[in-house]
Design a protein around this motif. Structure first.
Motif, mmCIF file in Angstrom:
data_model
loop_
_atom_site.group_PDB
_atom_site.id
_atom_site.type_symbol
_atom_site.label_atom_id
_atom_site.label_comp_id
_atom_site.label_asym_id
_atom_site.label_seq_id
_atom_site.Cartn_x
_atom_site.Cartn_y
_atom_site.Cartn_z
ATOM 1 N N TYR A 120 -3.590 -6.444 -9.515
ATOM 2 C CA TYR A 120 -3.218 -6.951 -8.202
ATOM 3 C C TYR A 120 -4.229 -6.414 -7.203
ATOM 4 O O TYR A 120 -4.453 -5.202 -7.130
ATOM 5 C CB TYR A 120 -1.817 -6.480 -7.808
ATOM 6 C CG TYR A 120 -0.717 -7.161 -8.583
ATOM 7 C CD1 TYR A 120 -0.204 -8.373 -8.158
ATOM 8 C CD2 TYR A 120 -0.190 -6.581 -9.729
ATOM 9 C CE1 TYR A 120 0.812 -9.005 -8.865
ATOM 10 C CE2 TYR A 120 0.827 -7.203 -10.436
ATOM 11 C CZ TYR A 120 1.321 -8.411 -9.999
ATOM 12 O OH TYR A 120 2.311 -9.035 -10.701
ATOM 13 N N ASP A 121 -4.843 -7.318 -6.449
ATOM 14 C CA ASP A 121 -5.791 -6.863 -5.430
ATOM 15 C C ASP A 121 -5.018 -6.376 -4.205
ATOM 16 O O ASP A 121 -3.785 -6.353 -4.192
ATOM 17 C CB ASP A 121 -6.816 -7.951 -5.094
ATOM 18 C CG ASP A 121 -6.202 -9.193 -4.482
ATOM 19 O OD1 ASP A 121 -5.044 -9.137 -4.004
ATOM 20 O OD2 ASP A 121 -6.884 -10.238 -4.484
ATOM 21 N N ARG A 158 -4.358 -2.726 -5.180
ATOM 22 C CA ARG A 158 -3.267 -2.144 -4.407
ATOM 23 C C ARG A 158 -2.987 -0.722 -4.874
ATOM 24 O O ARG A 158 -3.412 -0.310 -5.955
ATOM 25 C CB ARG A 158 -2.027 -3.030 -4.440
ATOM 26 C CG ARG A 158 -1.319 -3.070 -5.778
ATOM 27 C CD ARG A 158 -0.153 -4.039 -5.720
ATOM 28 N NE ARG A 158 0.632 -3.976 -6.946
ATOM 29 C CZ ARG A 158 1.594 -4.826 -7.231
ATOM 30 N NH1 ARG A 158 1.897 -5.798 -6.388
ATOM 31 N NH2 ARG A 158 2.276 -4.711 -8.371
ATOM 32 N N ASP A 159 -2.223 0.018 -4.087
ATOM 33 C CA ASP A 159 -2.004 1.445 -4.337
ATOM 34 C C ASP A 159 -1.150 1.760 -5.561
ATOM 35 O O ASP A 159 -1.406 2.737 -6.245
ATOM 36 C CB ASP A 159 -1.346 2.110 -3.122
ATOM 37 C CG ASP A 159 -2.302 2.226 -1.959
ATOM 38 O OD1 ASP A 159 -3.526 2.176 -2.179
ATOM 39 O OD2 ASP A 159 -1.820 2.372 -0.818
ATOM 40 N N ARG A 160 -0.135 0.980 -5.837
ATOM 41 C CA ARG A 160 0.790 1.286 -6.925
ATOM 42 C C ARG A 160 0.964 0.072 -7.844
ATOM 43 O O ARG A 160 0.926 -1.066 -7.401
ATOM 44 C CB ARG A 160 2.174 1.677 -6.388
ATOM 45 C CG ARG A 160 2.171 2.894 -5.503
ATOM 46 C CD ARG A 160 2.029 4.164 -6.338
ATOM 47 N NE ARG A 160 2.065 5.342 -5.509
ATOM 48 C CZ ARG A 160 1.009 6.069 -5.197
ATOM 49 N NH1 ARG A 160 -0.177 5.729 -5.636
ATOM 50 N NH2 ARG A 160 1.122 7.144 -4.460
ATOM 51 N N ALA A 161 1.185 0.355 -9.134
ATOM 52 C CA ALA A 161 1.441 -0.697 -10.130
ATOM 53 C C ALA A 161 0.406 -1.809 -10.037
ATOM 54 O O ALA A 161 0.730 -2.985 -10.028
ATOM 55 C CB ALA A 161 2.853 -1.238 -9.983
ATOM 56 N N ALA A 162 -0.856 -1.427 -9.993
ATOM 57 C CA ALA A 162 -1.940 -2.388 -9.774
ATOM 58 C C ALA A 162 -2.421 -3.059 -11.056
ATOM 59 O O ALA A 162 -2.851 -4.200 -11.025
ATOM 60 C CB ALA A 162 -3.110 -1.700 -9.087
ATOM 61 N N VAL A 163 -2.369 -2.361 -12.179
ATOM 62 C CA VAL A 163 -2.971 -2.866 -13.415
ATOM 63 C C VAL A 163 -1.873 -3.284 -14.389
ATOM 64 O O VAL A 163 -0.928 -2.534 -14.631
ATOM 65 C CB VAL A 163 -3.873 -1.787 -14.056
ATOM 66 C CG1 VAL A 163 -4.533 -2.318 -15.320
ATOM 67 C CG2 VAL A 163 -4.910 -1.290 -13.053
ATOM 68 N N LEU A 164 -2.018 -4.480 -14.954
ATOM 69 C CA LEU A 164 -1.036 -5.018 -15.890
ATOM 70 C C LEU A 164 -1.768 -5.503 -17.139
ATOM 71 O O LEU A 164 -2.602 -6.397 -17.072
ATOM 72 C CB LEU A 164 -0.275 -6.180 -15.250
ATOM 73 C CG LEU A 164 0.818 -6.830 -16.066
ATOM 74 C CD1 LEU A 164 1.952 -5.843 -16.326
ATOM 75 C CD2 LEU A 164 1.346 -8.052 -15.340
#
Length: 192
Positions: A120-121, A158-164
């Motif tokens: 998520y950017d 984004r700061d949190r939970a950015a990579v999936l």
């Protein structure tokens, strides 16, 4: 909690692991458990099936492994940091050339296939990293996503939970692919 059932993985608020498509079958059958217990009627089949699922889930958590092929989503706050290897103090190329990107480790081996690496950017738009930017080292456990030379992890996330990361893990789609020791441990747990 019973010490023998405690997971080797310590909960960490910076990452989450979610099974999005559970195993289609269990590593052991109701018939195998019934044979071990000497049960000949079908009256307890539903209870035994539930106990097998519970025992498999506990064993997967304890061993931090996937037994039967399942789809997993792994979410982390950010990409692994880069590191600068030792150098003698003289830079003769752009600093970017000296930075080595750490690989992204994929928990819950063994890896079957990697589906996608997304992030998520800063505007909360989900973007997918082109698979030509990395390769998957599935020999190492846990498996890892390694960037190709000259490629960096995206910035501006984004700061949190950015990579999936979405992938399939497990020994295979049949119970025959699961090691016998794991099958016997599940049967023993159900038999208790």
């Amino acid at each position: 909690m019973i010490p023998a059932l405690r997971s080797r993985w310590t909960p960490d608020p910076r990452w989450a692991l979610k099974v999005t498509v559970p195993p289609a079958i269990e590593p052991v059958s109701v018939e195998q458990v019934k044979a071990m217990l000497g049960i000949t009627t079908d009256t307890r089949d539903a209870t035994i099936a539930m106990q097998i699922t519970i025992a498999r889930t506990l064993a997967e958590e304890f061993t931090a492994r996937a037994f039967i092929t399942q789809t997993i989503q792994y979410q982390v706050d950010r990409f692994p940091p880069g590191r600068i290897p030792w150098w003698d103090g003289t830079i003769q190329a752009p600093l970017r050339a000296f930075i080595s990107q750490e690989p992204l480790l994929l928990p819950r081996p063994p890896l079957v296939t990697l589906t996608s690496v997304q992030y998520y950017d800063e505007s909360n738009t989900l973007r997918t990293i082109d698979s030509s930017s990395y390769y998957v080292d599935s020999i190492t456990e846990p498996a890892r996503v390694v960037l190709n030379p000259g490629v960096s992890w995206p910035t501006g996330v984004r700061d949190r939970a950015a990579v999936l990361v979405t992938y399939n893990a497990g020994y295979g789609a049949t119970s025959a692919s699961v090691p016998m020791g794991i099958q016997q441990a599940i049967i023993a747990h159900v038999s208790d």
